[in-house]
Write an enzyme that holds these catalytic residues in place. Structure first.
Site, short mmCIF file in Angstrom:
data_model
loop_
_atom_site.label_atom_id
_atom_site.label_comp_id
_atom_site.label_asym_id
_atom_site.label_seq_id
_atom_site.Cartn_x
_atom_site.Cartn_y
_atom_site.Cartn_z
N ASP A 1 -3.90 -8.86 -4.38
CA ASP A 1 -5.28 -8.46 -4.70
C ASP A 1 -6.31 -9.59 -4.61
O ASP A 1 -7.41 -9.37 -4.09
CB ASP A 1 -5.35 -7.83 -6.10
CG ASP A 1 -4.46 -6.61 -6.19
OD1 ASP A 1 -4.01 -6.14 -5.13
OD2 ASP A 1 -4.22 -6.14 -7.31
N HIS B 1 3.03 -5.99 -6.43
CA HIS B 1 2.03 -5.47 -5.51
C HIS B 1 0.64 -6.02 -5.81
O HIS B 1 -0.26 -5.94 -4.98
CB HIS B 1 2.02 -3.94 -5.60
CG HIS B 1 1.26 -3.27 -4.51
ND1 HIS B 1 -0.10 -3.40 -4.39
CD2 HIS B 1 1.66 -2.52 -3.48
CE1 HIS B 1 -0.50 -2.71 -3.33
NE2 HIS B 1 0.55 -2.18 -2.76
N CYS B 2 0.46 -6.62 -7.00
CA CYS B 2 -0.91 -6.99 -7.40
C CYS B 2 -1.22 -8.46 -7.26
O CYS B 2 -2.07 -8.84 -6.45
CB CYS B 2 -1.14 -6.57 -8.84
SG CYS B 2 -1.12 -4.78 -9.03
N ILE B 3 -0.55 -9.30 -8.04
CA ILE B 3 -0.98 -10.70 -8.16
C ILE B 3 -0.98 -11.46 -6.82
O ILE B 3 -1.94 -12.15 -6.52
CB ILE B 3 -0.13 -11.45 -9.23
CG1 ILE B 3 -0.17 -10.70 -10.57
CG2 ILE B 3 -0.60 -12.88 -9.42
CD1 ILE B 3 -1.53 -10.55 -11.19
#
Ligand SMILES: NC(=O)c1ccc[n+]([C@@H]2O[C@H](COP(=O)([O-])OP(=O)(O)OC[C@H]3O[C@@H](n4cnc5c(N)ncnc54)[C@H](O)[C@@H]3O)[C@@H](O)[C@H]2O)c1
Length: 422
Positions: free
Chosen positions: A262, A257-259
């Site tokens: 974001d 969900h992040c790299i």
């Protein structure tokens, strides 16, 4: 309630658990009926929180709910809702706005409101604050407002909510003080940022740093292969330097969900200034190309054995985005599988954390018995190195192994003919 957490997912649920352990009375608000019903029944849908944990949380008074009245009288409200990308690749703050509107309807003077969702700098002040102030209360005067990035690393057995330093940035110094006092009840070390924007930026800096460094080694992996250099060995050597170097490893792409998401929030913000954030955009391009590259290498490997991809039995191991968890969000396994299938491969998968796997709505057959499947496949591709995948056994049983995670790199005898590293 001492605390109500909005959004009971990968971030919200571990926070509930830690606050509950510290003796806080905790409520949870989620709009997903299945999530709330599951939690009420003592079930967990998050890797790092077990059913046993949920039982303990419920016994300690945790109240999961879909009813926003649970916010009435809450002393602290923490927002942990998703921040995905919109269809045009920009930030989608729908859930953050909706959660802030819900809070505004129940806001009392003196309450501390914290946003934990990852987002671009300025969101807390420019998006969340005006919505909360529709309540008639003024942020920094009537209630406290802060941003505190979540740094959870799913599947990490060492670092969790308590022992990962927590950054807090307040709208005013007294907001920061209130937020630091709140997290100080269950986090060992709280770090105060200058303001909400610095705290928001700190999280994006951390993720962009990973994104860019992964892209660096991914790009190096491509040319090192052509130059006949074992990049894995070079990284292991460089990593012996006790200062100034941190090891990152190549792989089939970036997931979670992040790299992959974001840094887009940050490049969106930079683009509003009229110029691009070139590092992020380059990293994006390189990392997104990796699934295609992995399939090209797989094809070349089969070709070396005199085999075509069309009709070849290809087994992919590990379809989640990182080892030892069940989270498949943005996993590069999906684009890899899509391409393999498009080229006519007879595809199957194995993953101890995933029972059923679909790509573009079409199920991929699951190999039940790992070692039989290894021996039967024309080519085995390691996409995620779950701890169940013992490198020695993989090497022994697979007829042809393409290891995109470097799982086999430490083996003394790598059966070089049959094993290829990314
Ligand atoms: N998963 C991670 O590893 C991680 C790590 C650090 C930061 N983050 C950030 O934390 C935020 C949350 O991510 P997550 O992985 O926990 O998401 P998640 O999808 O696991 O959980 C979010 C929950 O929020 C609920 N929800 C959505 N809108 C809502 C609303 N308006 N009201 C009430 N509930 C609502 C959803 O039903 C869901 O259960 C994101 O901004 C993410 O970028 C995630």
């Amino acid at each position: 309630m001492d605390l109500v957490v909005i959004g009971l997912g990968y971030v919200g649920l571990p926070l509930v658990r830690e606050a509950g352990r510290a003796g806080l009375r905790v409520g949870g608000l989620d709009r997903d009926a299945r999530v709330v019903a599951g939690l009420k029944a003592g079930l967990s849908h998050v890797d790092d929180v077990s059913a046993e944990d949920v039982e303990h949380m419920l016994a300690a008074g945790f109240t999961p709910s879909r009813d926003e009245d649970i916010l009435d009288g809450a002393r602290t409200i923490v927002i942990c809702v998703p921040t995905p990308l919109s269809t045009d690749g920009g930030p989608d703050l729908t859930a953050v706005r909706a959660a802030a509107q819900t809070v505004a309807r129940h806001l009392d003077p003196g309450t501390l409101v914290v946003l934990e969702s990852t987002t671009y700098p300025g969101t807390t002040d420019e998006v969340v604050r005006p919505i909360l102030e529709e309540s008639g209360l003024v942020a920094g005067e009537d209630f406290h407002l802060a941003f505190s990035p979540e740094r959870i690393d799913p599947g990490n057995p060492v670092y969790g909510v308590r022992n990962t330093p927590k950054i807090v940035g307040g709208l005013t110094p007294s907001c920061a003080h209130a937020a630091a006092a709140f997290y100080g009840k269950f986090v060992d070390h709280v770090v105060q940022a200058k303001g909400t924007r610095e705290a928001e930026m700190a999280k994006l800096l951390e993720n962009t740093y990973r994104h860019v460094n992964i892209a660096l080694v991914n790009e190096m992996a491509v040319f090192c292969n052509e130059l006949g250099i074992d990049l894995w060995d070079s990284i292991a050597c460089a990593a012996t330097k006790p200062f100034g170097f941190q090891a990152f490893y190549p792989g089939p792409g970036v997931g979670g969900h992040c790299i992959p998401i974001d840094p887009n929030y940050l490049s969106y913000k930079v683009r509003s200034l009229g110029y691009p954030f070139r590092f992020v955009e380059l990293a994006q391009e390189i990392n997104e190309r990796m699934p295609r590259y992995v399939v090209e290498r797989a094809q070349a490997l089969l070709n070396r054995e005199g085999q075509a991809m069309k009709g070849a039995k290809v087994l992919v191991l590990g379809v989640t985005y990182k080892p030892d968890i069940a989270d498949q969000r943005e996993s590069p396994a999906r684009p890899v599988a899509r391409r393999l299938r498009k080229m006519g491969a007879d595809l199957s998968f194995h993953d101890p954390h995933v029972e059923r796997w679909e790509v573009d709505g079409e199920p991929v057959p699951r190999a039940r018995v790992l070692y039989t499947a290894l021996a039967e496949a024309d080519l085995v591709i390691v996409l995620t190195d779950h701890r169940e995948y013992d490198p020695e056994s993989l090497t022994r049983h697979a007829r042809l192994l393409f290891d995109t995670r470097g799982a086999t790199r430490r083996l003394e005898e790598t059966a070089a003919e049959r094993v290829e590293l990314l």
